[in-house]
Design a protein around this motif. Structure first.
Motif, PDB file in Angstrom:
ATOM      1  N   ARG A 149      -2.852   9.881  -1.643  1.00 47.73           N
ATOM      2  CA  ARG A 149      -2.868   9.169  -2.933  1.00 47.73           C
ATOM      3  C   ARG A 149      -3.743   9.912  -3.938  1.00 47.73           C
ATOM      4  O   ARG A 149      -3.371  10.068  -5.106  1.00 47.73           O
ATOM      5  N   LEU A 150      -4.904  10.378  -3.482  1.00 54.81           N
ATOM      6  CA  LEU A 150      -5.791  11.127  -4.369  1.00 54.81           C
ATOM      7  C   LEU A 150      -5.138  12.439  -4.798  1.00 54.81           C
ATOM      8  O   LEU A 150      -5.281  12.859  -5.952  1.00 54.81           O
ATOM      9  N   THR A 151      -4.382  13.063  -3.925  1.00 59.26           N
ATOM     10  CA  THR A 151      -3.676  14.306  -4.264  1.00 59.26           C
ATOM     11  C   THR A 151      -2.681  14.071  -5.397  1.00 59.26           C
ATOM     12  O   THR A 151      -2.600  14.866  -6.342  1.00 59.26           O
ATOM     13  N   LEU A 152      -1.922  12.989  -5.312  1.00 61.07           N
ATOM     14  CA  LEU A 152      -0.929  12.685  -6.354  1.00 61.07           C
ATOM     15  C   LEU A 152      -1.588  12.458  -7.706  1.00 61.07           C
ATOM     16  O   LEU A 152      -1.127  12.985  -8.731  1.00 61.07           O
ATOM     17  N   VAL A 153      -2.669  11.699  -7.727  1.00 61.46           N
ATOM     18  CA  VAL A 153      -3.360  11.424  -8.987  1.00 61.46           C
ATOM     19  C   VAL A 153      -4.022  12.694  -9.516  1.00 61.46           C
ATOM     20  O   VAL A 153      -4.019  12.943 -10.721  1.00 61.46           O
ATOM     21  N   PRO A 172      -5.785   5.757 -18.640  1.00 62.71           N
ATOM     22  CA  PRO A 172      -5.048   5.287 -17.461  1.00 62.71           C
ATOM     23  C   PRO A 172      -5.112   6.257 -16.279  1.00 62.71           C
ATOM     24  O   PRO A 172      -5.240   5.825 -15.128  1.00 62.71           O
ATOM     25  N   THR A 173      -5.052   7.547 -16.563  1.00 64.73           N
ATOM     26  CA  THR A 173      -5.132   8.538 -15.483  1.00 64.73           C
ATOM     27  C   THR A 173      -6.516   8.530 -14.852  1.00 64.73           C
ATOM     28  O   THR A 173      -6.650   8.584 -13.629  1.00 64.73           O
ATOM     29  N   ASN A 174      -7.543   8.429 -15.674  1.00 62.16           N
ATOM     30  CA  ASN A 174      -8.907   8.356 -15.149  1.00 62.16           C
ATOM     31  C   ASN A 174      -9.111   7.097 -14.312  1.00 62.16           C
ATOM     32  O   ASN A 174      -9.789   7.126 -13.279  1.00 62.16           O
ATOM     33  N   ALA A 175      -8.502   5.996 -14.732  1.00 61.96           N
ATOM     34  CA  ALA A 175      -8.608   4.750 -13.966  1.00 61.96           C
ATOM     35  C   ALA A 175      -7.910   4.899 -12.610  1.00 61.96           C
ATOM     36  O   ALA A 175      -8.420   4.435 -11.588  1.00 61.96           O
ATOM     37  N   GLU A 190      -9.608   4.722  -8.922  1.00 66.12           N
ATOM     38  CA  GLU A 190      -9.054   3.830  -7.895  1.00 66.12           C
ATOM     39  C   GLU A 190      -8.733   4.610  -6.618  1.00 66.12           C
ATOM     40  O   GLU A 190      -9.004   4.139  -5.508  1.00 66.12           O
ATOM     41  N   ALA A 191      -8.166   5.799  -6.760  1.00 62.89           N
ATOM     42  CA  ALA A 191      -7.861   6.628  -5.585  1.00 62.89           C
ATOM     43  C   ALA A 191      -9.142   7.065  -4.881  1.00 62.89           C
ATOM     44  O   ALA A 191      -9.195   7.116  -3.646  1.00 62.89           O
TER      45      ALA A 191
END
Length: 140
Positions: A80-84, A103-106, A110-111
């Protein structure tokens, strides 16, 4: 004497039938976890969360380590962290000043928290002895 010998033999037999792997609590208290990828990712994600660092450059290495971990929870959180991280990197490359990074930082935060939660499930509550050594090594 015969009773003592029989009792001792039973104790030996029972102890030989016990688990051969260390218990989860023994693994948690270890200063050198067997899963070095998970340990490294966990120590680093704890640091970037503390620093409130959501830059993709700080998180890409953490994500790669987490994906290589043997623990399925850490692996999944790393994916999940890789995708973000990829999403944030793509936005950086586009260099569009009109893009709202909020939104991307949020999603990055979250990841990160998801990975930290998986780390807590694996290693127990912080502070982790291996994380202290890792943060000392990165600060030198």
């Amino acid at each position: 004497m015969i009773r003592e010998l029989a009792a001792f033999s039973c104790l030996l037999l029972v102890s030989a039938c016990g688990p051969t792997e260390p218990s989860a609590s023994a693994q948690v208290s270890s200063t050198a976890p067997a899963d070095q990828y998970a340990a490294s990712a966990c120590a680093q994600v704890a640091r970037v969360i503390e620093d409130q660092d959501v830059r993709f450059t700080s998180n890409s290495g953490i994500a790669m380590r987490a994906v290589k971990a043997t623990d399925p929870g850490v692996q999944e959180a790393g994916q999940r962290l890789t995708l973000v991280t990829k999403e944030a990197g793509d936005l950086f490359v586009k260099n569009d000043p009109g893009v709202d990074l909020g939104p991307t930082n949020a999603r990055m935060a979250e990841a990160q928290r998801g990975l930290l939660s998986a780390c807590t499930d694996l290693f127990g509550a912080q502070p982790w002895p291996f994380a202290e050594k890792s943060s000392q090594a990165t600060s030198n």
